[in-house]
Motif scaffolding. Structure first.
Motif, mmCIF file in Angstrom:
data_model
loop_
_atom_site.group_PDB
_atom_site.id
_atom_site.type_symbol
_atom_site.label_atom_id
_atom_site.label_comp_id
_atom_site.label_asym_id
_atom_site.label_seq_id
_atom_site.Cartn_x
_atom_site.Cartn_y
_atom_site.Cartn_z
ATOM 1 N N SER A 8 18.276 6.426 -1.648
ATOM 2 C CA SER A 8 18.919 5.767 -0.518
ATOM 3 C C SER A 8 20.062 6.573 0.085
ATOM 4 O O SER A 8 20.590 6.194 1.109
ATOM 5 N N HIS A 45 5.585 3.710 -8.541
ATOM 6 C CA HIS A 45 6.915 3.210 -8.175
ATOM 7 C C HIS A 45 7.572 4.040 -7.075
ATOM 8 O O HIS A 45 8.775 4.247 -7.087
ATOM 9 N N TYR A 58 2.309 0.156 4.908
ATOM 10 C CA TYR A 58 2.776 0.578 3.594
ATOM 11 C C TYR A 58 2.037 1.862 3.234
ATOM 12 O O TYR A 58 0.809 1.938 3.332
ATOM 13 N N TYR A 77 11.361 2.848 5.763
ATOM 14 C CA TYR A 77 12.023 2.113 4.694
ATOM 15 C C TYR A 77 11.492 2.646 3.367
ATOM 16 O O TYR A 77 10.286 2.628 3.122
ATOM 17 N N LEU A 79 10.912 2.836 -0.650
ATOM 18 C CA LEU A 79 10.792 2.035 -1.867
ATOM 19 C C LEU A 79 10.758 2.990 -3.052
ATOM 20 O O LEU A 79 9.895 3.854 -3.128
ATOM 21 N N LEU A 127 3.181 -5.829 -3.394
ATOM 22 C CA LEU A 127 4.329 -4.936 -3.548
ATOM 23 C C LEU A 127 5.030 -5.134 -4.897
ATOM 24 O O LEU A 127 5.487 -4.157 -5.509
ATOM 25 N N PHE A 131 6.413 -2.398 -7.558
ATOM 26 C CA PHE A 131 7.864 -2.217 -7.590
ATOM 27 C C PHE A 131 8.490 -3.432 -8.254
ATOM 28 O O PHE A 131 7.824 -4.442 -8.456
ATOM 29 N N GLU A 135 13.729 -5.055 -6.047
ATOM 30 C CA GLU A 135 13.598 -4.054 -4.988
ATOM 31 C C GLU A 135 12.864 -4.624 -3.773
ATOM 32 O O GLU A 135 13.266 -4.388 -2.638
ATOM 33 N N ILE A 136 11.833 -5.394 -4.006
ATOM 34 C CA ILE A 136 11.089 -5.985 -2.892
ATOM 35 C C ILE A 136 11.931 -7.062 -2.208
ATOM 36 O O ILE A 136 11.854 -7.231 -0.989
ATOM 37 N N VAL A 139 13.892 -5.721 0.728
ATOM 38 C CA VAL A 139 13.191 -5.341 1.954
ATOM 39 C C VAL A 139 13.386 -6.468 2.972
ATOM 40 O O VAL A 139 13.163 -7.639 2.652
ATOM 41 N N ASN A 184 18.085 0.953 2.898
ATOM 42 C CA ASN A 184 17.141 2.029 2.626
ATOM 43 C C ASN A 184 16.462 2.579 3.869
ATOM 44 O O ASN A 184 15.558 3.377 3.754
#
Length: 190
Positions: A8, A45, A58, A77, A79, A127, A131, A135-136, A139, A184
């Protein structure tokens, strides 16, 4: 071979070069539009969500990114901690294209679900398999909504249903409006 590592806040370009640039300088929307085909290194990941004008995609591990595929990208973005490389031969390019197609087909299957709330739940589950839940949850809902053609409020409702099913209701993210600063997001262009 050049490998770009993203988190990030910084971008590292490996091949005996000094760390001297930020993500915005090295891997930006403009760099995806420069015609250079890249691929995300094939480790679990890691992935990116590319926001286009009217939808989002994605892109997972091993998949092609950039080149002629992402000329309409307006946001990136990240991840996980993403690494990119440049496919060196036709076999590696073919493999990267195949993985990109697989990512598109996976989202297409979700988009074919007739109920918007179930599309929202399905994209979240997809997702979360790759992950962490936390973390999701970071988003933005508007970006998740663009992946499967629903409104952000539908993603918020999908989070509530999903977390209630898991018994974790207090961790439900709130509706996030577009235009809010995103931690992010690498770059933004209108």
């Amino acid at each position: 071979m050049h490998i770009l590592i993203i988190n990030s806040s910084i971008l590292l370009m490996l091949k005996h070069q000094k760390i001297s640039s930020t993500i915005q300088d090295q891997l930006s929307v403009q760099s995806l539009q420069d015609g250079q085909l890249r691929s995300i290194v094939n480790h679990q990941h890691m992935g990116v969500i590319l926001q286009k004008k009217y939808y989002a995609e994605y892109i997972g591990p091993g998949a092609a990114i950039g080149g002629h595929l992402d000329m309409e990208c307006v946001n990136i973005y990240v991840l996980g901690e993403v690494e990119y490389d440049v496919p060196e031969n036709n076999e590696k390019r073919y493999g990267a294209f195949q993985k990109r197609i697989k990512n598109i087909e996976q989202l297409q299957e979700i988009c074919e679900i007739s109920s918007p709330i179930y599309r929202g739940i399905a994209v979240l589950e997809m997702l979360i398999q790759q992950f962490s839940l936390e973390e999701i949850q970071r988003v933005p809902n508007n970006l998740l909504a663009m992946l499967v053609g629903v409104v952000p409020a539908t993603i918020a409702a999908a989070w509530q249903k999903l977390l209630a099913k898991q018994g974790n209701v207090e961790g439900s993210p709130s509706i996030q409006l577009s235009g809010m600063p995103l931690n992010n997001v690498i770059s933004f262009q209108i």
